[in-house]
Scaffold this motif. Structure first.
Motif, PDB file in Angstrom:
ATOM      1  N   GLY A  14       0.814  -1.200   0.000  1.00 27.39           N
ATOM      2  CA  GLY A  14       0.000   0.000   0.000  1.00 27.39           C
ATOM      3  C   GLY A  14       0.851   1.255   0.000  1.00 27.39           C
ATOM      4  N   SER A  15       1.964   1.192   0.727  1.00 23.77           N
ATOM      5  CA  SER A  15       2.851   2.363   0.798  1.00 23.77           C
ATOM      6  C   SER A  15       3.430   2.722  -0.567  1.00 23.77           C
ATOM      7  N   ASP A  16       3.755   1.698  -1.368  1.00 24.31           N
ATOM      8  CA  ASP A  16       4.241   1.972  -2.732  1.00 24.31           C
ATOM      9  C   ASP A  16       3.168   2.733  -3.500  1.00 24.31           C
ATOM     10  N   ALA A  17       1.931   2.272  -3.319  1.00 27.07           N
ATOM     11  CA  ALA A  17       0.832   2.793  -4.136  1.00 27.07           C
ATOM     12  C   ALA A  17       0.473   4.233  -3.741  1.00 27.07           C
ATOM     13  N   THR A  18       0.401   4.505  -2.437  1.00 29.45           N
ATOM     14  CA  THR A  18       0.057   5.876  -2.037  1.00 29.45           C
ATOM     15  C   THR A  18       1.188   6.842  -2.432  1.00 29.45           C
ATOM     16  N   SER A  19       2.423   6.389  -2.298  1.00 29.01           N
ATOM     17  CA  SER A  19       3.545   7.259  -2.678  1.00 29.01           C
ATOM     18  C   SER A  19       3.519   7.545  -4.176  1.00 29.01           C
ATOM     19  N   ALA A  30      -4.167  10.557   9.716  1.00 28.77           N
ATOM     20  CA  ALA A  30      -4.463   9.422   8.828  1.00 28.77           C
ATOM     21  C   ALA A  30      -3.178   8.658   8.527  1.00 28.77           C
ATOM     22  N   TYR A  31      -3.317   7.352   8.361  1.00 30.65           N
ATOM     23  CA  TYR A  31      -2.157   6.524   8.027  1.00 30.65           C
ATOM     24  C   TYR A  31      -2.192   6.161   6.547  1.00 30.65           C
ATOM     25  N   HIS A  32      -1.112   6.480   5.819  1.00 28.78           N
ATOM     26  CA  HIS A  32      -1.073   6.163   4.393  1.00 28.78           C
ATOM     27  C   HIS A  32       0.178   5.412   3.965  1.00 28.78           C
ATOM     28  N   THR A  33       1.209   5.411   4.802  1.00 28.63           N
ATOM     29  CA  THR A  33       2.496   4.892   4.308  1.00 28.63           C
ATOM     30  C   THR A  33       3.521   4.726   5.425  1.00 28.63           C
ATOM     31  N   THR A  34       4.507   3.886   5.160  1.00 25.27           N
ATOM     32  CA  THR A  34       5.680   3.833   6.036  1.00 25.27           C
ATOM     33  C   THR A  34       6.754   4.824   5.583  1.00 25.27           C
ATOM     34  N   GLU A  89      -7.558   3.675  -0.877  1.00 23.84           N
ATOM     35  CA  GLU A  89      -8.476   2.543  -0.706  1.00 23.84           C
ATOM     36  C   GLU A  89      -7.768   1.322  -0.115  1.00 23.84           C
ATOM     37  N   VAL A  90      -6.527   1.513   0.344  1.00 26.95           N
ATOM     38  CA  VAL A  90      -5.723   0.356   0.749  1.00 26.95           C
ATOM     39  C   VAL A  90      -6.444  -0.468   1.825  1.00 26.95           C
ATOM     40  N   ARG A  91      -7.042   0.205   2.795  1.00 25.72           N
ATOM     41  CA  ARG A  91      -7.687  -0.534   3.884  1.00 25.72           C
ATOM     42  C   ARG A  91      -9.173  -0.791   3.608  1.00 25.72           C
ATOM     43  N   GLY A  92      -9.857   0.232   3.130  1.00 23.59           N
ATOM     44  CA  GLY A  92     -11.308   0.096   2.946  1.00 23.59           C
ATOM     45  C   GLY A  92     -11.701  -0.604   1.657  1.00 23.59           C
TER      46      GLY A  92
END
Ligand code: PMP
Length: 412
Positions: A118-123, A144-148, A231-234
């Motif tokens: 997910g982190s690759d995708a949000t970045s 909000a959490y989106h990435t490492t 949308e990574v989590r939901g």
């Protein structure tokens, strides 16, 4: 209950600490100390830890296990692809088939790119927004959490101010706060990232106010900025084709991951036609990004998602879980704050400083074979049946009773 042991765990953790900094770091460690860290196997909605303790699992690997562990159809599809090969110098037919499927499925998607996390995708969404607009400022919801990655890692360890130089923060469901951040960004507003609902850990979840969603779309359009959806989590739990599909609010790009391949490593960024040339011009790759097995697993996962009407099912069993918990809590004199969608429930106790009640309750539940989380949203899967929920509630009756005892004798 008396047989519950963590002996193998303790031994494994000792070994781990010698060779892995911290033993186990990451989201598995985002739980009270009594919660298991090491697992041995899983089947459906049940997992067994390294001490062979069996649990009905309400975390689903923090999301990926959308259909349940070891799903026969997904495993068959993965095995068939594995027999042909997984990691080649370039992609297989699955790459095209899966992109076609995502474009068919997700209303606003005209193309898809693949990554692993997910982190690759949000970045990648941020890179796209900046490349497409030539602007720099990104708006994200506070907390909000989106990435490492350094731009959004919840920890500031090893992060320098410059990593976050072009980020501005708004409050979820608060358009005024968005307008303030947009004003601050001035003519440098590249894009805004939003989750389908507020699902930050530790605090009540919030479903989206449709006017907020529509307002974001208008604001982004008015400033030629990208609306980016995480949308990574939901994704695929809220709705099979996009969490805001029913609102008619479409992002320009969206990041998906977690449940897409029922546990196999895969994420995707999908986007609209006008961004295609920008997306084609990115340098974006990874050693494992062409891997075919996760893509074969994703194709089958999405078929099952539709054929078994998984979203309806997890909503139903999630509601049974929520209703049952409320009634048990009431019987034992507790008030719960249950927030978010029932298929991704967050359960907090009222008046619970430091999550002491939540920690006591979920720790007791472990001994009765129920794996819950005291302060992070949980996840239902297609493998949770109404019988599993009934069994869970039956066992949790005792955990509520234990908690009531601990509160009344002052030990908590
Ligand atoms: N966005 C959201 C909303 C998430 O929940 C997560 C993971 N918890 C991520 C992004 C990052 O995904 P990953 O852990 O696969 O990198």
């Amino acid at each position: 209950v008396s047989e519950y042991s963590m002996k193998n765990h303790a031994a494994l953790m000792e070994r781990a600490k010698k060779v892995v900094p911290g033993g186990v770091i990451g989201h598995a460690a985002l739980a009270p100390a009594a919660h298991p860290r090491f697992y041995h196997r899983g089947e459906g909605c049940r997992v067994w830890d390294v001490d062979d303790n069996e649990y009905i699992d309400f975390m689903c690997s923090f999301g990926p296990n959308l259909l349940g562990m070891n799903h026969p159809r997904v495993e068959r599809a993965a095995a068939e692809q594995r027999a042909l090969g997984n990691c080649f110098t370039g992609p297989t037919e699955r790459w095209v088939e899966l992109a076609e499927e995502l474009v068919r499925r997700i209303g606003y998607a005209d193309w898809a790119l693949f990554q692993k996390n997910g982190s690759d995708a949000t970045s990648l969404c941020l890179t796209l927004a900046r490349a497409a607009t030539g602007k720099r400022k990104i708006l994200v919801a506070d907390g909000a959490y989106h990435t490492t990655s350094p731009w959004g890692n919840p920890s500031k360890t090893g992060v320098v101010d410059e990593d976050r130089a072009h980020f501005l923060y708004y409050r979820f469901n608060d358009l005024e706060s968005v307008r303030r951040a947009v004003a601050e960004a001035g003519d440098d507003f590249a894009g805004l990232m939003v989750s389908p609902f507020k699902h930050d850990a530790f605090v009540d979840q919030e479903l989206v106010d449709p006017d907020f969603a529509r307002g974001l779309r208008e604001i982004c359009d008015a400033h030629s900025a990208l609306l980016m959806m995480d949308e990574v989590r939901g994704g695929f739990r809220m709705a099979p084709r996009g969490s805001w599909e029913s609102l008619g609010v479409h992002p320009d790009v969206a990041a998906w991951g977690k449940g897409i391949a029922n546990g196999y490593p895969l994420s995707t960024v999908v986007g609209t036609e006008s961004l295609r040339p920008i997306a084609a011009g990115l340098y974006s790759t990874g050693s494992f990004w062409y891997s075919a097995v996760p893509m074969a697993a994703a194709l089958e996962t999405l078929r099952v998602l539709d054929e078994d009407d998984v979203v309806a099912h997890i909503t139903k069993v999630g509601t049974e879980f929520r209703t049952g918990l409320d009634s048990l809590a009431k019987t034992h004199g507790f008030a719960l704050r249950q927030t978010g969608p029932p298929q991704m429930p967050l359960v907090l106790f009222e008046d619970d400083d430091g999550f002491a009640k939540g920690t006591f309750f979920t720790t007791d539940a472990l001994k009765r074979g129920i794996f819950l989380h005291p302060f992070h949203n949980m996840f239902l899967s297609a493998a949770h049946s109404s019988d599993d929920i009934a069994q869970t509630l039956e066992r949790l009756e005792a955990s509520f009773a234990e908690l009531a005892r601990a509160v009344s004798d002052g030990s908590l």
